[in-house]
Design an enzyme around this catalytic site. Structure first.
Site, PDB file in Angstrom:
ATOM      1  N   GLU A 169     -34.497   8.669  50.612  1.00 38.49           N
ATOM      2  CA  GLU A 169     -34.223   7.302  51.041  1.00 38.49           C
ATOM      3  C   GLU A 169     -33.481   6.566  49.929  1.00 38.49           C
ATOM      4  O   GLU A 169     -33.866   6.685  48.774  1.00 38.49           O
ATOM      5  CB  GLU A 169     -35.512   6.544  51.375  1.00 38.49           C
ATOM      6  CG  GLU A 169     -35.225   5.253  52.127  1.00 38.49           C
ATOM      7  CD  GLU A 169     -36.502   4.481  52.514  1.00 38.49           C
ATOM      8  OE1 GLU A 169     -37.528   4.662  51.866  1.00 38.49           O
ATOM      9  OE2 GLU A 169     -36.408   3.702  53.465  1.00 38.49           O
ATOM     10  N   ASN A 305     -42.204  10.143  52.936  1.00 37.92           N
ATOM     11  CA  ASN A 305     -41.737  11.300  53.708  1.00 37.92           C
ATOM     12  C   ASN A 305     -42.835  11.676  54.710  1.00 37.92           C
ATOM     13  O   ASN A 305     -44.001  11.792  54.344  1.00 37.92           O
ATOM     14  CB  ASN A 305     -41.487  12.477  52.768  1.00 37.92           C
ATOM     15  CG  ASN A 305     -40.801  12.040  51.496  1.00 37.92           C
ATOM     16  OD1 ASN A 305     -39.671  11.601  51.525  1.00 37.92           O
ATOM     17  ND2 ASN A 305     -41.517  12.118  50.363  1.00 37.92           N
ATOM     18  N   GLU A 338     -48.047   3.406  52.019  1.00 41.19           N
ATOM     19  CA  GLU A 338     -47.281   4.582  52.427  1.00 41.19           C
ATOM     20  C   GLU A 338     -47.801   5.148  53.748  1.00 41.19           C
ATOM     21  O   GLU A 338     -47.031   5.601  54.591  1.00 41.19           O
ATOM     22  CB  GLU A 338     -47.319   5.662  51.340  1.00 41.19           C
ATOM     23  CG  GLU A 338     -46.713   5.230  50.002  1.00 41.19           C
ATOM     24  CD  GLU A 338     -45.283   4.726  50.120  1.00 41.19           C
ATOM     25  OE1 GLU A 338     -44.542   5.221  50.982  1.00 41.19           O
ATOM     26  OE2 GLU A 338     -44.925   3.818  49.344  1.00 41.19           O
TER      27      GLU A 338
HETATM   28 ZN   LIG Z   1     -42.544   1.265  51.710  1.00 41.45          ZN
END
Ligand SMILES: [Zn+2]
Length: 894
Positions: A169, A305, A338
């Site tokens: 990213e 991910n 996350e």
């Molecule tokens: Zn984030």
């Protein structure tokens, strides 16, 4: 993604032009923001060819840090084409074939500038299904972008090892394999890798098969569900893991050999969080496994991910013997952030980077909500009220976003993104923290259950697909029966936020006026917001009001009763009280909850910054506070005195201010004492650490002596210094270090295999004020003693903590090329400019502008504008503060 830095974007210089540009931007955003539609999604790649499945094989060569790769991509050609256009960067494509027919090499064109690969086909490729096969080579990077390597010292043996990881990213999957690298191009990815036999490779999905081959083993992972390319992951090395299970989901914590056991805390927290999210989102976690992977370099944050989240080691691993309480909390918060992305970001992905806030604002809000739910003792929402400090507690502070959002260099939450570089710049305070604050305000306005039902509806409607902000508002409007898009527009499509002024009128009436709140931003374009206001006469039932106009009136507010607006500080606006209202509030401070007190302090300090009130407003309030050891309240004071102390560097008022500030903090430290007590709350431990650091910075003689004494003891018995006290005691010792002490700290830093301890030692080195030692610390940034992401931040750390931003900048300027080689894509636009953050001399603003013109790419302009604004603000504020503080302290002495 979770970062360790902050930035802001657009700078509007000429008011009239500014107004026009703003008008255009806001009306443009408003006009184009429609529900997700693949064909209308922005991007560089043509939409007539859509990849559906990738089979990728990668074979890394560690001896020269390159890799060889091959892939077959199943394509759905929607209308006949003569060319195939996709992304590739720093890859050499050695062969290409379509439906098994090899293309001649001249048919392959790579454009590194545009990051595109174009294949010219010998004849028209008809609509329908086709297969593209590519063979390529690429490089393994030193910095955390694409495929990268990390060197580290192994736990126990201390041996130097190397491992591999990826960071894609926003737009770096194209460095690993040629692909349609825009988020709307979802596809299945099936990865096969070749690694040494004693290595453990990890990817998004479980291992499907494994076979020995010459020089190692070939490992094949199962295919992913349809997802965006930037969510792929590959990590490999001599790794260990621990595991558990929640229902059908296998959860693992993976770390370098000897460290997996430090993942015990994260493993337990992951299970708790996963159950919470399975329920909250209404759709259970869709992959068979979830790996939390600790990596000893690459970046300082974490990356979501899908199924294989990567974390900088100290953000995931907790050693009960040496890690601090703050580390524990950070781990939980980062995990919760996350893991929220597994739904918001991965299962449902923003269509384009202009809606990045859908990922980041949401994950920040959800992560904080979940952390607060399971850990009320940490006062998570309260901690958001602290002013910004680039090196502390990033990612959670509402105040941090508001400070930046008040400036001319701010931008709307939803912003136009045209290029890859702009996509990388979108990861900033506005996207994360303002996004989070707005969602919290919206949730409390719509109601928790209604809001959750809207989220469930949104996830169910868009799973395995992409969305725009409009899709979220549609779902929330459905469940709330309110026109959410209309309320939200002012907050996400225009920059800034309002201040509500309160004026007592006759007949128990209270007049409210809203206007844009700005700092160092003359002639800012006026804007209007729909403000979900909350208020109460102190001690009475709270009320709410949606303020849609410039003015509003509250009735029946007794003239002799205190009124508090923005209850618990949950709203993303400031309040300015007239004198009678302020006086009444000061009288009832002990009756207010700590959230409301901290909110008054934050607003008071912001009004001082904005030049709307003298500094006496803030310190007058602080002196009236009841004695307490509330973490957030005391930390708010610490943040302000820290900032002022830094700003007054070299001023004649500094010493007297330090004495005054010591007098504000000492009583709380006296109550807490040096030694942790067995029955105290976690916040008490953290406050003690903050106070030691702050009083040390203020040159408090007793604290300086106490730190030196404890450091001497620590050298013979490391267990004598409790984990919570390590960072502040080492920093205070580092600040006044002589060469011998510096060498000792350095030696300890080189020896430890704990990333957290290592950070404490190097932070201590960075605090040294002696010019010769400052240069010694800076030189470390060019070595490979520290992971690349830490090495580059060492320079900013020195600029901030040593009191010598000039030496730090001279060093950065002379070594810029070597330093930039360690910076990842997300940091590239801001690194050079950020070295100026701690200057408060107006001439440095001009120096930065000149430097940028000569040396920096256009993509750095927003960051340069932001720092120029910061220097100019500091220069002006410094003068104003010095005069006002002198008067305030003089009054005190009389
Ligand atoms: Zn984030």
């Amino acid at each position: 993604m979770r970062n360790m830095r902050s930035t802001l974007i657009r700078h509007l210089r000429v008011p009239l032009l500014a107004f026009l540009v703003l008008f255009l931007i806001t009306s443009l955003v408003a006009a184009v923001e429609k529900p997700f539609n693949f064909n209308e999604t922005p991007g560089k790649l043509p939409k007539d060819v859509v990849p559906t499945e990738y089979a990728i094989r990668i074979s890394p060569k560690l001896e020269n840090f390159t890799f060889a790769g091959s892939e077959t991509i199943k394509l759905n050609v929607r209308s006949s084409v003569h060319q195939l256009v996709f992304n590739g960067l720093e890859l050499k494509i050695e062969a290409a074939a379509v439906d098994g027919k090899e293309l001649p090499l001249p048919a392959i064109k790579t454009d590194n500038e545009k990051e595109l690969v174009t294949l010219t086909l010998p004849s028209e490729l008809a609509a329908g299904d086709h297969a593209l096969t590519l063979r390529f080579t690429g490089k393994i990077n030193q910095q955390g972008q694409g495929l990268f390597y990390m060197r580290y010292q192994e736990e126990g043996s201390g041996a130097r090892k190397v491992m591999l990881g990826t960071q894609f990213e926003a737009t770096d999957a194209r460095r690993f394999f040629p692909c349609w690298d825009e988020p709307a191009f979802r596809a299945r990815f099936q990865l096969t890798v070749v690694v040494p036999e004693n290595w453990l490779p990890i990817s998004n999905m479980p291992i499907e098969s494994e076979q020995k081959i010459e020089g190692g083993k070939e490992v094949r992972f199962a295919s992913t569900p349809p997802m965006s390319s930037y969510l792929n992951v590959f990590v490999a090395g001599e790794l260990d893991l621990i595991e558990s299970r929640v229902g059908p989901t296998q959860i693992r914590v993976v770390a370098t050999k000897g460290k997996a056991e430090f993942g015990r805390y994260a493993l337990g927290a992951s299970a708790e969080i996963l159950k919470y999210y399975n329920d909250y989102f209404g759709v259970p976690y869709p992959l068979p496994k979830l790996d939390q992977i600790a990596i000893p370099g690459g970046f300082g944050g974490a990356m979501e991910n899908w199924g294989g989240i990567t974390y900088y080691e100290s953000r995931l691993l907790f050693d009960p013997k040496s890690s601090s309480g703050e580390t524990k909390q950070n781990i939980y918060e980062v995990l919760a952030h996350e893991m929220a992305h597994m739904w918001f970001g991965d299962l449902v992905t923003m269509a384009w980077w202009d809606n990045l806030w859908l990922n980041e604002g949401f994950a920040s809000w959800m992560g904080s909500k979940c952390t607060a739910h399971f850990n009320p003792q940490w006062e998570v929402w309260l901690a958001r009220e602290l002013p910004r400090d680039p090196t502390r507690r990033v990612g959670i502070a509402k105040e941090a976003a508001m400070e930046g959002d008040a400036r001319s260099s701010t931008h709307p939450i939803q912003q136009h993104v045209a290029t890859e570089a702009e996509a990388n710049s979108a990861f900033d305070d506005i996207t994360y923290k303002k996004g989070q604050s707005f969602l919290r305000m919206l949730e409390s306005f719509l109601g928790e259950d209604v809001f959750r039902d809207g989220i469930r509806q949104y996830i169910a409607a868009h799973e395995y697909s992409n969305t725009t902000t409009a899709d979220l508002w549609t779902a929330l409007s459905d469940t709330s029966k309110k026109s959410v898009a209309e309320i939200a527009a002012g907050w996400t499509e225009q920059p800034g936020f309002p201040v509500v002024s309160v004026k007592r009128a006759a007949d128990a009436q209270l007049r409210l006026t809203q206007e844009r709140f700005t700092v160092n931003f003359k002639n800012a374009p006026p804007l209007l917001w729909q403000i979900p206001l909350t208020y109460s006469v102190v001690g009475e039932t709270p009320s709410a009001l949606l303020m849609t106009d410039n003015t509003a009136v509250l009735e029946n507010i007794p003239a002799d009763r205190a009124l508090k607006l923005n209850l618990n500080g949950a709203g993303n606006y400031r309040v300015e009280y007239d004198e009678p209202s302020w006086t009444l509030l000061l009288e009832v401070l002990p009756k207010l909850g700590v959230e409301d007190r901290v909110n008054l302090m934050s607003d008071a300090w912001a009004l001082v910054q904005a030049g709307r009130a003298p500094v006496s407003l803030y310190f007058g309030l602080v002196e009236k506070l009841p004695a307490s050891t509330d973490l957030a309240e005391r930390e708010q004071i610490i943040s302000v005195v820290d900032f002022v102390n830094g700003l007054l560097l070299g001023s004649s008022e500094r010493e007297e201010f330090q004495r005054y500030a010591q007098s504000l903090l000492r009583p709380t430290f006296a109550t807490l004492g040096w030694e942790p007590k067995p029955d105290e709350t976690p916040t008490a431990g953290r406050l003690r650490a903050s106070l030691i650091g702050a009083l040390g910075y203020l040159n408090d003689p007793a604290v300086l002596a106490g730190c030196r004494e404890r450091f001497a003891k620590y050298l013979t018995d490391p267990t004598s210094l409790p984990p919570d006290l390590r960072a502040p005691v080492l920093a205070v010792v580092g600040r006044s270090a002589d060469e011998k002490t510096w060498d000792k700290l350095h030696e300890l830093g080189l020896k430890t295999t704990s990333i957290e301890d290592q950070q404490n030692f190097y932070n201590a080195l960075a605090a040294a004020t002696d010019a010769k030692l400052v240069r010694k610390t800076l030189a470390i940034a060019l070595t490979d003693e520290l992971p690349t992401s830490r090495a580059i931040f060492l320079v900013s750390r020195v600029a901030r903590d040593s009191g010598h931003p000039d030496i730090a900048w001279e060093f950065a300027k002379s070594n810029m090329k070597a330093l930039l080689a360690k910076v990842d894509a997300a940091g590239a636009n801001r690194y050079a400019a950020s070295q100026f953050t701690f200057f408060s001399d107006g001439s440095r603003a001009d120096e930065l502008k000149t430097y940028a013109k000569k040396n920096l790419a256009q993509a750095s302009a927003p960051e340069v504008n932001k720092i120029v604004d910061e220097i100019q603000f500091r220069a002006e504020f410094k003068k104003r503060l010095a005069t006002q503080l002198a008067a305030w302290m003089e009054r005190k002495n009389r």
